[in-house]
Scaffold this motif. Structure first.
Motif, mmCIF file in Angstrom:
data_model
loop_
_atom_site.group_PDB
_atom_site.id
_atom_site.type_symbol
_atom_site.label_atom_id
_atom_site.label_comp_id
_atom_site.label_asym_id
_atom_site.label_seq_id
_atom_site.Cartn_x
_atom_site.Cartn_y
_atom_site.Cartn_z
ATOM 1 N N LEU A 62 -6.571 3.938 15.534
ATOM 2 C CA LEU A 62 -7.348 3.020 16.379
ATOM 3 C C LEU A 62 -8.813 2.906 15.960
ATOM 4 O O LEU A 62 -9.363 1.800 15.974
ATOM 5 N N PRO A 63 -9.466 4.005 15.588
ATOM 6 C CA PRO A 63 -10.867 3.847 15.150
ATOM 7 C C PRO A 63 -10.996 2.905 13.951
ATOM 8 O O PRO A 63 -11.976 2.152 13.858
ATOM 9 N N TRP A 64 -10.024 2.895 13.044
ATOM 10 C CA TRP A 64 -10.074 1.968 11.905
ATOM 11 C C TRP A 64 -10.012 0.515 12.411
ATOM 12 O O TRP A 64 -10.806 -0.325 11.995
ATOM 13 N N PHE A 65 -9.074 0.238 13.309
ATOM 14 C CA PHE A 65 -8.917 -1.135 13.831
ATOM 15 C C PHE A 65 -10.175 -1.566 14.595
ATOM 16 O O PHE A 65 -10.687 -2.674 14.407
ATOM 17 N N LEU A 66 -10.640 -0.689 15.481
ATOM 18 C CA LEU A 66 -11.811 -1.043 16.290
ATOM 19 C C LEU A 66 -13.043 -1.201 15.406
ATOM 20 O O LEU A 66 -13.863 -2.102 15.618
ATOM 21 N N GLY A 67 -13.132 -0.344 14.397
ATOM 22 C CA GLY A 67 -14.246 -0.451 13.456
ATOM 23 C C GLY A 67 -14.197 -1.765 12.689
ATOM 24 O O GLY A 67 -15.239 -2.408 12.459
ATOM 25 N N LEU A 68 -13.000 -2.174 12.295
ATOM 26 C CA LEU A 68 -12.852 -3.456 11.581
ATOM 27 C C LEU A 68 -13.301 -4.617 12.468
ATOM 28 O O LEU A 68 -14.062 -5.499 12.038
ATOM 29 N N THR A 90 -16.052 3.542 21.740
ATOM 30 C CA THR A 90 -15.286 2.308 21.938
ATOM 31 C C THR A 90 -13.841 2.602 22.322
ATOM 32 O O THR A 90 -13.103 1.693 22.675
ATOM 33 N N LEU A 91 -13.468 3.876 22.256
ATOM 34 C CA LEU A 91 -12.093 4.245 22.578
ATOM 35 C C LEU A 91 -12.106 5.259 23.707
ATOM 36 O O LEU A 91 -12.809 6.270 23.631
ATOM 37 N N GLY A 92 -11.353 4.969 24.773
ATOM 38 C CA GLY A 92 -11.261 5.890 25.890
ATOM 39 C C GLY A 92 -9.813 6.171 26.228
ATOM 40 O O GLY A 92 -8.908 5.866 25.449
ATOM 41 N N ALA A 99 -7.283 3.557 25.304
ATOM 42 C CA ALA A 99 -7.639 2.269 25.891
ATOM 43 C C ALA A 99 -8.984 1.807 25.374
ATOM 44 O O ALA A 99 -9.852 2.635 25.074
ATOM 45 N N ALA A 100 -9.146 0.488 25.242
ATOM 46 C CA ALA A 100 -10.418 -0.074 24.799
ATOM 47 C C ALA A 100 -10.714 -1.354 25.551
ATOM 48 O O ALA A 100 -9.798 -2.078 25.959
ATOM 49 N N PHE A 217 -5.575 -7.378 15.937
ATOM 50 C CA PHE A 217 -5.786 -6.847 14.581
ATOM 51 C C PHE A 217 -5.006 -5.560 14.318
ATOM 52 O O PHE A 217 -5.327 -4.828 13.386
ATOM 53 N N TYR A 218 -3.973 -5.290 15.108
ATOM 54 C CA TYR A 218 -3.340 -3.976 15.037
ATOM 55 C C TYR A 218 -2.259 -3.861 13.965
ATOM 56 O O TYR A 218 -1.540 -2.871 13.904
ATOM 57 N N PHE A 219 -2.117 -4.887 13.129
ATOM 58 C CA PHE A 219 -1.369 -4.743 11.877
ATOM 59 C C PHE A 219 -2.297 -4.890 10.674
ATOM 60 O O PHE A 219 -1.824 -4.883 9.529
#
Lengths: 324, 324
Positions: A62-68, A90-92, A99-100, A217-219
């Motif tokens: 998830l950090p990769w996706f959220l960072g992107l 950004t992630l909880g 969750a974000a 963006f999760y793929f």
């Protein structure tokens, strides 16, 4: 539907108290989406999307996706921008799930694809690729060519019941894709970078004939940029009967190249990339078709839509066959 | 989920052009709801809900429902207010379905019922009843006592497979309800008027511990006002294990009576009305449980939740048994 996990109002209030985005005004589940639970969230400061990540998403990624998404938004791409908590996260965690909260994007996804959508789509895709160049963390494509043989193997017992002869047809199709895949053996390595990898119509919002937002963006992953075009050709440029719409394809490509022209190697590779893209969606749909319980919330998509596409791409030897 | 019918963007634009509510900004399906397809609609003028009425709603009755909502909103009840088209119509056609645009209501429905919800709920229910008095068109309750025997008959073949002995238990229960129903034979006629008849937690929005909106009036009808209280007692005042929460019930009734005190006859009738209300939801859930195809979009609700409630009400002879 896209609400697998419900959220108690107490838990929601507690979660929101970690953010400086005002007080809760409204909260409704969103019907669209397949992988995660999404809610439209209104606070006294505006509109947001709350996403609960369900089991098919690897929490460590998830950090990769959220960072992107953060990076792309910073580069001017209209995509969901993760909202940081008061503590800068950004992630909880909410209702036991990662969750974000992300920003709300205006627009409407096209239920019926028209020619006018394809050029703006191509432009938006190319801008996404350009904006992603400066995001350096790498995420290999977990559904790339290396994943296809194991996916097909896991469907061996059920494939022919879905469509007689399907197994043999896909085994044969592999021989026309895998040895020709770019960057394997003697083949040229194509430009690569961050790709969306799932840019279907329900992930593209339009407003006044322009693209107003790209979502989900999760793929996304690090792969050949032209592979993203191949995915869009499959997702946007075929008619309901499985025939290729040359005009749609041309508009898509022209839109893309108005921002980022393709190299000769990329153009040459488009047919095999398109075969691979249809194989990827055929296989995951086939897997879901065979393995989805009858009482599941989400109806699996028909894998055979992608068999028609695969056959078309196999019969198309060069990029000229697409009318480009 | 609550999107049975999807709407093409072209059809939506055409539909919206009949209204003077600005231009389309966003359009998302809403996951909540069971009977109809609901979308959250944003235009340059604000937020609205678009509802497509699916087959379980009788299109000929829609003017009654929309008229009731219009009337209640005019009396200060926070409920969806139908938006009239440029031609002054509140009912149109979209994607082959009757369709209406209503105002958006803020608030969040309580996923977990707490004591603090019950008093405001009772007050909101009583205000709804008061506001409905001046709406004179009548809609008989299509799911009232006359409908129960035919409903049970249609479940005869499948009932005992859902729960052994269920059929005999419900046949017996009828003898403790129907002959004692108010206004039948020698019984007193209770005050009647417009009732919501389906005021479950997901139809009540709260904001800052107050009721901010009541939605989903498509079971509303003209019936005993106290029957609506009986429905709410069933929907709001039982624990997950089927036991009655006396405190919740008291709060609900006190809230209601702070606006509209009950007559002695209404109090006396509450136990039989509560039995009837549990029977009504038990029977429709049983019918859906038996008749819902395995691949349906909506998972049917367990009818046995209401068997526990029915048993409690049958064992409770007078209103004192509820602790009121």
């Amino acid at each position: 539907m896209a609400v697998y996990t419900d959220v108690s109002d107490e838990a929601l209030e507690a979660f929101l108290s970690d953010y400086a985005i005002g007080n809760l005004v409204a909260f409704r589940g969103i019907a669209e989406g397949v992988e995660n639970s999404n809610f439209q969230l209104r606070t006294t400061q505006g509109d947001f999307i709350l996403t609960l990540y369900e089991k098919r998403v690897n929490a460590q990624e998830l950090p990769w996706f959220l960072g992107l998404m953060q990076h792309l938004a910073g580069q001017g791409v209209s995509c969901p921008q993760p909202v940081a908590s008061k503590a800068g996260q950004t992630l909880g965690t909410l209702a036991g799930r990662p969750a974000a909260i992300t920003t709300f994007l205006p627009g409407v996804w096209p239920r019926k694809i028209r020619q006018e959508h394809c050029r703006p789509l191509g432009q938006a895709l190319a801008r996404l690729h350009e904006a992603g160049r400066s995001y350096t963390p790498i995420r290999p494509n977990a559904l790339g060519p290396d994943a296809w043989q194991p996916l097909l193997d896991s469907c061996r017992a059920g494939a022919d019941a879905v469509h007689p002869g399907l197994l043999a047809e896909l085994d044969e199709a592999f021989t026309h894709i895998l040895p020709h895949w770019p960057g394997q053996g003697t083949n040229a390595v194509l430009p690569h970078g961050q790709i969306h990898a799932d840019l279907f119509p329900d992930n593209v919002f339009f407003l006044q004939k322009s693209v107003s937002g790209l979502i989900d963006f999760y793929f996304a992953c690090t792969d050949f940029l032209a592979y993203d075009i191949a995915i869009c050709l499959n997702a946007w440029c075929f008619e309901g009967d499985g025939s290729f719409n040359v005009t749609f394809g041309r508009q898509l490509l022209q839109g893309y190249e108005s921002v980022r022209p393709l190299s000769a190697e990329e153009r040459q590779a488009l047919p095999v990339l398109a075969r691979g893209a249809s194989m990827r969606f055929l296989l995951t749909r086939l897997y879901d078709w065979i393995n989805t319980p009858a009482d599941a919330l989400v109806t699996p998509k028909d894998p055979l839509d992608y068999l028609k596409r695969l056959r078309f791409h196999l019969a198309t030897e060069t990029v000229d066959g697409y009318g480009f």
